[in-house]
Motif scaffolding. Structure first.
Motif, PDB file in Angstrom:
ATOM      1  N   LYS A 264      -4.151  -5.318 -18.897  1.00  0.00           N
ATOM      2  CA  LYS A 264      -3.966  -6.697 -18.449  1.00  0.00           C
ATOM      3  C   LYS A 264      -3.735  -6.805 -16.948  1.00  0.00           C
ATOM      4  N   ALA A 265      -3.869  -5.715 -16.231  1.00  0.00           N
ATOM      5  CA  ALA A 265      -3.642  -5.736 -14.774  1.00  0.00           C
ATOM      6  C   ALA A 265      -4.742  -6.533 -14.082  1.00  0.00           C
ATOM      7  N   PRO A 266      -4.389  -7.419 -13.148  1.00  0.00           N
ATOM      8  CA  PRO A 266      -5.395  -8.241 -12.470  1.00  0.00           C
ATOM      9  C   PRO A 266      -6.444  -7.426 -11.718  1.00  0.00           C
ATOM     10  N   LEU A 267      -6.027  -6.302 -11.141  1.00  0.00           N
ATOM     11  CA  LEU A 267      -6.944  -5.482 -10.336  1.00  0.00           C
ATOM     12  C   LEU A 267      -7.304  -4.179 -11.057  1.00  0.00           C
ATOM     13  N   ARG A 268      -7.333  -4.227 -12.388  1.00  0.00           N
ATOM     14  CA  ARG A 268      -7.595  -3.012 -13.160  1.00  0.00           C
ATOM     15  C   ARG A 268      -8.990  -2.446 -12.905  1.00  0.00           C
TER      16      ARG A 268
END
Length: 399
Positions: A264-268
């Protein structure tokens, strides 16, 4: 866990390295010319500047947190001891075998830097998956296996691309520049000057001490200038070491970690892309080693005595030292006595064959590539058996 099963577990990763090395050797043949001198050099630069840094950064950022690092704090010290002991043994080996100067840096690199990343990443999870493993529940063991192996890879990368890279660069540069003869002290700085006394007779006794101190000070200053001139911090801290430090910061800094790591990380997507690049590191490095091996098979300056010495250091002496270091750490309370898998990883770090990054360094320096590949070939062939035997012994000790 039966001996045959353990033998297969330890043998498979080493056999993979040998087989991929064979592929690199084949595609470097004059009839194929897929990995000739120019492509080999370009691929090496790609590994040095892009692939290896990506592997070190993602492995550390994804698997190491502040809490886990506090728990595993002894591993960096354990690896440092392995590198230092390997360097000392290499120094004795150089003196005993009278290793040629242009190979001394390679001997130090092969003895001090072990494959503490790629092989543990394959071996440790494989050991955990065995139903009768001495490390307990396979699910719990596998959950801890990757963080242990990833931290080993990342810390090893920092040591390899800072300490070992710097030492090898100093040795290689000294041979290329032939500076050892031209950088001797000026004759005037070491001569004893006799100053006439006021009564017309020479009185060297009253001035000897002062002049000797001045000469020694000048000599020390000149040596410091020579060393500082050779050490380029921009090159000592290679891209992989810098990337490992960045990955460590990302891993332990919770706000940054939440931005980059996780589903769920924005910059994954940044982490995922770097991970894909890092996955190509091991096969590319192994192909380079195979291509360099072709040169070594045509003719190499490295003697049998040196090769046998390196095998003895890496496959016999260092594993024995590793057992002693871990046992001492247990006695001092530096390592938890109930964490058998962690102790196994610490011992394994002393028993692995030389790091394949040594071949990348020699390719980068354009010196000693074929000799390094010959050394790698024999050490990995022997490691296919010794690593299995040491793994069995480590498990027996821990059980």
């Amino acid at each position: 866990m039966g001996f045959l099963n353990l033998f297969i577990v330890a043998l498979m990763p080493v056999l993979k390295v040998i087989l991929i090395t064979g592929v690199g050797l084949f595609i470097a043949l004059d009839r194929i010319k897929l990995l000739g001198p120019d492509p080999n050099r370009h691929l090496n630069d790609l590994v040095f500047y892009v692939l290896s840094p990506a592997l070190a950064a993602t492995s550390l950022a994804e698997t190491v947190t502040f809490r886990s690092f506090i728990t595993l704090w002894f591993m960096p010290l354990n690896l440092l001891l392995a590198f230092v002991f390997g360097s000392l043994l290499a120094w004795f080996l150089i003196k005993i075998t009278k290793t040629p100067k242009h190979l001394q840096g390679i001997v130090i690199g092969c003895c001090s830097a072990g494959n503490v990343g790629n092989l543990p990443l394959i071996m440790i999870p494989a050991v955990c998956e065995e139903s009768n493993s001495p490390f307990g529940d396979p699910a719990v063991c596998s959950m801890h296996a990757r963080p242990y192996a990833s931290l080993s890879l990342a810390i090893g990368a920092i040591y390899i691309w800072s300490y070992v890279y710097g030492v090898m660069r100093l040795y290689i540069n000294s041979n290329i520049e032939n500076g050892s003869n031209s950088e001797t002290l000026p004759k005037s700085s070491t001569e004893l000057v006799v100053v006439p006394s006021s009564n017309g007779h020479n009185n060297p006794t009253s001035f000897d001490g002062t002049i000797a101190k001045m000469s020694a000070s000048k000599g020390i200053m000149q040596r410091m200038k020579i060393i500082s001139g050779k050490v380029d911090l921009k090159k000592v801290f290679a891209p992989t070491a810098i990337a490992a430090i960045v990955g460590f910061i990302i891993g332990i800094a919770s706000p940054i970690r939440k931005l980059l790591i996780g589903n769920k990380a924005p910059l994954r997507v940044i982490d995922s892309s770097a991970y894909i690049l890092g996955e190509a590191t091991v096969p590319c490095m192994t192909l380079i080693m195979g291509a360099n091996l072709l040169k070594g098979l045509k003719g190499s300056d490295v003697s049998r005595t040196v090769i046998i010495g390196i095998i003895g250091v890496r496959n016999i002496l260092l594993p024995l030292m590793g057992i002693g270091v871990v046992k001492a750490a247990l006695q001092l309370g530096l390592v938890a006595s109930d964490n058998k898998l962690y102790q196994f990883v610490l011992m394994l770090q002393f028993a692995v064959p030389p790091a394949m990054a040594i071949g990348t360094m020699t390719q980068f320096f354009q010196l000693g590539q074929c000799e390094t590949s010959v050394i790698m070939m024999w050490t990995y062939v022997v490691a296919a058996f010794t690593l299995t035997l040491w793994s069995t012994l480590f498990m027996w000790i821990l059980a």
